[in-house]
Scaffold this active site. Structure first.
Site, PDB file in Angstrom:
ATOM      1  N   HIS A  14      21.741  -8.664  47.104  1.00 11.40           N
ATOM      2  CA  HIS A  14      20.825  -9.819  47.276  1.00 11.40           C
ATOM      3  C   HIS A  14      19.666  -9.377  48.168  1.00 11.40           C
ATOM      4  CE1 HIS A  14      20.120 -14.332  47.859  1.00 11.40           C
ATOM      5  NE2 HIS A  14      19.134 -13.723  48.493  1.00 11.40           N
ATOM      6  N   HIS A  16      15.103  -9.508  48.829  1.00 15.20           N
ATOM      7  CA  HIS A  16      13.733  -9.940  48.524  1.00 15.20           C
ATOM      8  C   HIS A  16      12.767  -8.791  48.797  1.00 15.20           C
ATOM      9  CE1 HIS A  16      15.004 -14.191  48.291  1.00 15.20           C
ATOM     10  NE2 HIS A  16      15.891 -13.800  49.188  1.00 15.20           N
ATOM     11  N   LYS A 100      19.081 -16.577  38.835  1.00 18.39           N
ATOM     12  CA  LYS A 100      19.227 -17.190  40.150  1.00 18.39           C
ATOM     13  C   LYS A 100      18.959 -18.692  40.085  1.00 18.39           C
ATOM     14  CE  LYS A 100      19.584 -17.395  44.665  1.00 18.39           C
ATOM     15  NZ  LYS A 100      18.742 -16.797  45.698  1.00 18.39           N
ATOM     16  N   HIS A 137      21.904 -20.149  45.110  1.00 11.93           N
ATOM     17  CA  HIS A 137      21.566 -20.586  46.470  1.00 11.93           C
ATOM     18  C   HIS A 137      22.265 -21.927  46.659  1.00 11.93           C
ATOM     19  CE1 HIS A 137      18.868 -20.781  50.092  1.00 11.93           C
ATOM     20  NE2 HIS A 137      19.372 -22.011  50.031  1.00 11.93           N
ATOM     21  N   HIS A 175      24.724 -15.442  50.040  1.00 11.47           N
ATOM     22  CA  HIS A 175      24.565 -15.558  51.510  1.00 11.47           C
ATOM     23  C   HIS A 175      25.362 -16.724  52.094  1.00 11.47           C
ATOM     24  CE1 HIS A 175      21.551 -18.311  49.986  1.00 11.47           C
ATOM     25  NE2 HIS A 175      20.634 -17.386  49.803  1.00 11.47           N
ATOM     26  N   ASP A 248      20.129 -10.157  51.859  1.00  9.54           N
ATOM     27  CA  ASP A 248      19.135 -11.237  51.885  1.00  9.54           C
ATOM     28  C   ASP A 248      17.944 -10.850  52.761  1.00  9.54           C
ATOM     29  OD1 ASP A 248      17.965 -13.637  51.202  1.00  9.54           O
ATOM     30  OD2 ASP A 248      19.000 -14.786  52.748  1.00  9.54           O
TER      31      ASP A 248
HETATM   32  C1  NCD Z   1      14.466 -16.209  51.567  1.00  6.20           C
HETATM   33  C2  NCD Z   1      13.014 -15.803  51.369  1.00  6.20           C
HETATM   34  O1  NCD Z   1      12.276 -15.734  52.358  1.00  6.20           O
HETATM   35  O2  NCD Z   1      12.619 -15.514  50.233  1.00  6.20           O
HETATM   36  N1  NCD Z   1      14.601 -16.796  52.865  1.00  6.20           N
HETATM   37  C3  NCD Z   1      15.736 -16.924  53.570  1.00  6.20           C
HETATM   38  O3  NCD Z   1      15.697 -17.555  54.628  1.00  6.20           O
HETATM   39  N2  NCD Z   1      16.866 -16.379  53.175  1.00  6.20           N
HETATM   40  C4  NCD Z   1      14.900 -17.129  50.472  1.00  6.20           C
HETATM   41  C5  NCD Z   1      16.388 -17.359  50.409  1.00  6.20           C
HETATM   42  O4  NCD Z   1      17.150 -16.464  50.053  1.00  6.20           O
HETATM   43  O5  NCD Z   1      16.808 -18.476  50.730  1.00  6.20           O
HETATM   44 ZN    ZN Z   2      17.677 -14.669  49.531  1.00  3.96          ZN
END
Ligand code: NCD
Ligand code: ZN
Length: 352
Positions: A14, A16, A100, A137, A175, A248
């Site tokens: 997971h 970003h 997702k 999520h 998460h 995450d």
């Molecule tokens: C994530 C993001 O910034 O893209 N932020 C977070 O607090 N985890 C999005 C997510 O996974 O909820």
């Molecule tokens: Zn995330």
């Protein structure tokens, strides 16, 4: 005392990456530690089709440093209007590994998310048939539900019904932050698993709110009270194949975090392995680290484990206060702290 640990090269289930300059800045951190990553699709605009995902994958691959082997695994951002045929085609062509589910407005860039989970039941039915993994999520967004209760409420309202309606669908509860989530996943079938972040193993909600607001410890779902953190540590280190690594890692610029309306997300990619390993060390579970980091995820996603290895040694690693990213400052998780482990060099050769 164990001084060195060599494990199969891990994957991040997971993550970003963002896009553009930020993406080019963060990809090397992840590619140094992980062989593959499930890349989240919450760009602006989101990655909703096979064509958008294939193009995004190419941009990520172009940012991988020379000589490092790294494979991004793409996800489709589900909306009320997702086309099941395009999703199935993307799955069949190997573009999509997962899709997702963001409840609309649950987190960063989720405005286009699903407004009512039942609306996408035809898509979930198709995913079940095609063997595409659903990443969730798991937070409700209703104003009347306390932000600390939103994960537990999601289980009752949506996750349990989804797993009942689609008993073969593989679901990753992303998460997780509560003992409720640990209990749900533990009690569900083998087709239900969860990722756990390093931050939710290290911090509880005090880290966000005591001594002034600490924006760099704010992410979604928010860290909960200590009992939940302890339940997550047991889940991660107990050896169950239902729990695996998903950082995450969610980069936001320092100025966007330190503002009147600070963004949710913690950037933990630079020292993710060291951060997780510190937890396994404290829990006297070093022998279970490889399962969590490198074996349980591939087994769930039905992908081969990695042949290469990584080695971590017991050594002080000072995490910088800030990092420079595309000429901007970003504050990493554990900023200014010293972690007791360090990854040695690059990924090693295949294990005999
Ligand atoms: C994530 C993001 O910034 O893209 N932020 C977070 O607090 N985890 C999005 C997510 O996974 O909820
Ligand atoms: Zn995330």
């Amino acid at each position: 005392m164990t001084q060195k640990l060599t494990i199969r090269r891990p994957d991040d289930w997971h993550l970003h990456f963002r896009d553009g300059d930020i993406m080019r800045g963060v990809v090397p951190y992840t590619a140094r530690q992980f062989a593959r990553a499930i890349v989240m699709p919450n760009l602006s605009p989101p990655v909703t089709t096979t064509a958008l995902a294939a193009a995004y994958r190419d941009r990520i691959l172009a940012a991988v440093p020379e000589g490092i082997d790294f494979t991004p695994l793409m996800t489709c951002y589900l909306t009320d209007g997702t086309d099941p045929d395009d999703l199935a085609r993307g799955g069949g062509e190997g573009v999509f590994t997962a899709a997702k589910l963001y409840p609309a407005n649950a987190t960063t860039n989720s405005a286009h998310g699903v407004s009512d989970v039942e609306r996408i039941y035809p898509v979930l039915e198709r995913m079940e048939a095609e063997g595409i993994v659903l990443c969730v999520h798991g937070e409700v967004t209703d104003d009347d539900i306390d932000v600390f209760d939103r994960e537990a409420e999601f289980i009752a309202r949506h996750l349990r019904p989804i797993t009942r309606a689609f008993p073969q669908l593989r679901v990753v509860f992303e998460h997780i932050t509560t003992s409720d989530a640990v209990d749900f996943v533990t009690g569900a079938g083998a087709n239900v698993a969860a990722t756990i972040t390093p931050q939710h193993l290290h911090i509880n909600r005090n880290a966000m709110l005591v001594g002034g607001i600490q924006p760099h410890n704010y992410c979604l779902p928010v860290a909960k009270r200590e009992t939940h953190r302890l339940a997550l540590r047991v889940a991660a280190t107990c050896g169950s194949p239902k729990f695996f690594l998903g950082t995450d890692s969610a980069p936001h610029l320092r100025r966007d975090k330190e503002s009147a309306c600070g963004c949710a997300g913690i950037f933990n990619a630079p020292n993710a392995l060291e951060s997780y390993l510190a937890v396994f060390d404290q829990e006297d579970a070093l022998d279970r680290f490889e399962g969590f980091a490198s074996l349980h995820g591939p087994a769930f996603y039905r992908l081969p484990v990695n042949d290469e290895t990584v080695t971590l040694e017991r050594a002080d690693t000072l995490v910088p206060d800030t990092l420079d990213l595309a000429g901007e400052e970003i504050v990493p998780f554990h900023a200014g702290q010293t972690l007791g482990w360090r990854m040695v060099g690059q990924a090693g050769a295949a294990r005999a």
